[in-house]
Design an enzyme around this catalytic site. Structure first.
Site, PDB file in Angstrom:
ATOM      1  CD1 TRP A  19      18.970 -25.956   6.054  1.00  0.00           C
ATOM      2  CD2 TRP A  19      19.980 -24.075   6.733  1.00  0.00           C
ATOM      3  NE1 TRP A  19      19.539 -25.364   4.954  1.00  0.00           N
ATOM      4  CE2 TRP A  19      20.164 -24.210   5.326  1.00  0.00           C
ATOM      5  CE3 TRP A  19      20.545 -22.970   7.380  1.00  0.00           C
ATOM      6  CZ2 TRP A  19      20.879 -23.270   4.565  1.00  0.00           C
ATOM      7  CZ3 TRP A  19      21.257 -22.036   6.631  1.00  0.00           C
ATOM      8  CH2 TRP A  19      21.406 -22.199   5.223  1.00  0.00           C
ATOM      9  CD  GLU A  71      14.955 -25.634   7.185  1.00  0.00           C
ATOM     10  OE1 GLU A  71      15.540 -25.234   8.217  1.00  0.00           O
ATOM     11  OE2 GLU A  71      14.286 -24.877   6.455  1.00  0.00           O
ATOM     12  CE  LYS A 114      18.472 -23.150   0.811  1.00  0.00           C
ATOM     13  NZ  LYS A 114      18.864 -21.986   1.603  1.00  0.00           N
ATOM     14  CG  ASP A 154      11.935 -23.467   4.113  1.00  0.00           C
ATOM     15  OD1 ASP A 154      11.379 -22.974   3.124  1.00  0.00           O
ATOM     16  OD2 ASP A 154      12.546 -22.776   4.953  1.00  0.00           O
ATOM     17  CG  HIS A 180      14.397 -25.286   1.909  1.00  0.00           C
ATOM     18  ND1 HIS A 180      15.109 -25.656   3.015  1.00  0.00           N
ATOM     19  CD2 HIS A 180      14.447 -23.932   1.886  1.00  0.00           C
ATOM     20  CE1 HIS A 180      15.558 -24.588   3.639  1.00  0.00           C
ATOM     21  NE2 HIS A 180      15.168 -23.529   2.975  1.00  0.00           N
ATOM     22  CG  HIS A 213      11.183 -23.664   8.514  1.00  0.00           C
ATOM     23  ND1 HIS A 213      12.544 -23.478   8.427  1.00  0.00           N
ATOM     24  CD2 HIS A 213      10.900 -23.778   9.832  1.00  0.00           C
ATOM     25  CE1 HIS A 213      13.047 -23.490   9.648  1.00  0.00           C
ATOM     26  NE2 HIS A 213      12.077 -23.681  10.516  1.00  0.00           N
ATOM     27  CG  ASP A 215      14.820 -20.787  -0.020  1.00  0.00           C
ATOM     28  OD1 ASP A 215      13.699 -20.565   0.452  1.00  0.00           O
ATOM     29  OD2 ASP A 215      15.812 -21.101   0.673  1.00  0.00           O
ATOM     30  CG  ASP A 229      13.531 -17.463   2.935  1.00  0.00           C
ATOM     31  OD1 ASP A 229      12.773 -18.282   3.456  1.00  0.00           O
ATOM     32  OD2 ASP A 229      14.707 -17.729   2.592  1.00  0.00           O
ATOM     33  CG  ASP A 231      12.735 -19.857   7.436  1.00  0.00           C
ATOM     34  OD1 ASP A 231      13.239 -18.734   7.635  1.00  0.00           O
ATOM     35  OD2 ASP A 231      13.391 -20.829   7.027  1.00  0.00           O
TER      36      ASP A 231
HETATM   37  C1  RNT Z   1      17.621 -21.718   5.160  1.00  0.00           C
HETATM   38  C2  RNT Z   1      16.617 -22.401   6.036  1.00  0.00           C
HETATM   39  C3  RNT Z   1      16.705 -22.065   7.495  1.00  0.00           C
HETATM   40  C4  RNT Z   1      16.926 -20.584   7.747  1.00  0.00           C
HETATM   41  C5  RNT Z   1      16.876 -20.197   9.190  1.00  0.00           C
HETATM   42  C6  RNT Z   1      17.389 -18.814   9.414  1.00  0.00           C
HETATM   43  O1  RNT Z   1      17.359 -21.873   3.834  1.00  0.00           O
HETATM   44  O2  RNT Z   1      15.331 -22.148   5.557  1.00  0.00           O
HETATM   45  O3  RNT Z   1      15.564 -22.517   8.135  1.00  0.00           O
HETATM   46  O4  RNT Z   1      16.013 -19.804   7.049  1.00  0.00           O
HETATM   47  O5  RNT Z   1      17.515 -21.130   9.946  1.00  0.00           O
HETATM   48 ZN    ZN Z   2      13.718 -22.910   6.768  1.00  0.00          ZN
END
Ligand code: RNT
Ligand code: ZN
Length: 428
Positions: free
Chosen positions: A195, A236, A238, A269, A272, A296, A304, A306, A336
């Site tokens: 990523w 990955e 986003k 993810d 994302h 993820h 986003d 998290d 994640d």
């Molecule tokens: C970032 C991505 C990625 C990170 C990690 C730390 O938006 O989700 O996966 O969260 O690599």
């Molecule tokens: Zn991620």
């Protein structure tokens, strides 16, 4: 703290509740034993970065950046690899099943030396591999293309400066080799997920050239074939990041095309995409065109953000699709998120137990739902879907936890509180 009374009384009730649940599911044509056997074979990759707020162990002295943000200041975060491993051991002891650890390159052990990202090698991860072996864990890996002076302007593999691109190509190239060595040492393929934060805060004048540069940097990163039994490459996408709101170079379309044409894994993810866009519906589509996928599992709140994964509709829909496609073996599951406002070990345990619980519910889905759809009876499909929500999966989950030797119900919390008191609170 759970009183001794509740912890003594509860186990006696687990068996009878499980037997009743077993009967109830059997009456709907669900094989509970098969569901539990299947659940036990699904590993979750625990993300190391929840343990220290995406800090890592380098001496490069850069802020996190890359559009990532961790909020909260709960005391006791891991400051050293040994502390992080101890915290992970604690978390893993409270999660049923055999799982994996997902490491970022910034978590290498550099012995206090300044080892730049284009200099990392296997030796820096030897302790992690030895530890993973002794704990029976598989490892997954990620190049770290943020929190670095050469990523400070928000571009890495798509940078307009060739030298900066080369620097990150070298880092990613080395990361794959390290991933492959981990996979070989542990006899289980390492998913090395790439990523990058690259993106524009404001409207770019040219969206094509950076994407063209990214594609060619990636081709260089992946040039050397590595055996799939040791390493699996994932990319990955986003939608946006903080400070990169207008255009992300590695967008969903970019990487979907890249993964399909280069036979790579696509990482989805949950945070994302647009806030109402769920990755659950993407799983079956993407599995038709890419060999395998990486999820993820995360929870965005308005963006986003998290957050720790909760047992919500989104999570259940994702888990349901992983199972219902019938291709769960082609789906790698990782967590994640990063929350520094609560106990970090609890954050791992809550998210991992929720994902497992959601997978269990999916594995216990009554076959009548699918049969109703096949028969064209959408009324029955909806009725059965809604009735299924009240089935006694909790009794099956409790039994599963007990059979795997981990605490049943909220009993795990007392263990985390004890660890906080005896270990975490002593950290400066
Ligand atoms: C970032 C991505 C990625 C990170 C990690 C730390 O938006 O989700 O996966 O969260 O690599
Ligand atoms: Zn991620």
């Amino acid at each position: 703290m759970s009183s001794p009374k509740t912890s003594r009384a509860r186990p006696n009730k687990i068996e009878p509740a499980y037997r009743l649940a077993h009967e109830r599911y059997a009456s709907l044509g669900v094989d509970v034993d098969a569901a539990l056997a299947a659940l036990a074979k699904i590993p979750i990759s625990l993300h190391c970065w929840q343990g220290d707020d995406v800090g890592g162990f380098e001496s490069l002295g850069s802020a996190l950046g890359g559009g990532l943000a961790v909020t909260g200041n709960h005391p006791g975060k891991a400051r050293t690899p040994d502390e992080l491993r101890a915290d992970l051991e604690k978390a893993l002891s409270l999660i049923p099943g055999q799982h994996r650890l997902n490491l970022h390159a910034m978590y290498g052990e550099f012995g206090g030396k300044r080892v730049d990202r284009d200099e990392i090698d296997l030796a820096h991860f030897k302790n992690w591999i030895d530890w993973a072996k002794s704990e029976g864990l598989g490892l997954d890996f990620n190049p770290t293309c943020f929190a670095h002076p050469k990523a400070a302007d928000g571009f890495t593999l798509s940078h307009r400066d060739k030298d900066i691109r080369q620097f990150w190509v070298e880092h990613c190239r080395r990361s794959r080799e390290i991933g492959a060595a981990m996979g070989k040492a542990l006899s289980t393929p390492c998913v090395t997920n790439l990523w990058i934060p690259d993106g524009f805060k404001d409207t770019p004048a040219d969206r094509y050239a950076p994407r063209e540069r990214l594609a060619s940097s990636l081709d260089e990163v992946f040039k050397k074939p590595l055996p799939a039994k040791h390493n699996l490459d994932a990319v990955e996408p986003k939608l946006f990041g903080i400070g990169a709101e207008s255009c992300t170079v590695g967008s969903h379309e970019f990487y979907l095309g890249y993964a399909i044409t280069r036979r790579k894994l696509l990482c989805l993810d949950a945070g994302h995409f647009h806030p109402t866009e769920s990755i659950a519906d993407k799983i079956s589509s993407v599995l038709l065109y890419v060999p395998e996928i990486l999820l993820h599992v995360s929870r965005g709140v308005r963006w986003d953000s998290d957050h720790v994964v909760t047992f919500n509709d989104d999570l259940q829909a994702i888990a349901r699709e992983v199972i219902a496609t019938g291709h769960a073996r082609r789906v790698h599951l990782g967590l994640d998120y990063f929350d520094a406002s609560i106990n970090r070990i609890a954050a791992w345990v809550i998210g991992a137990r929720n994902l497992l619980r959601a997978l269990l519910v999916a594995l216990l889905e009554p076959p009548g739902i699918r049969a109703a759809e096949l028969a064209g009876d959408n009324t029955a499909r909806l009725a059965l879907q809604e009735e299924a929500r009240a089935l006694p999966f909790g009794a099956v989950w409790d039994y599963y936890c007990e059979s795997k030797g981990v605490p049943v119900g909220e009993a795990w919390l007392a263990e985390v509180k004890g660890y906080e008191k005896n270990v975490l609170s002593k950290r400066g």
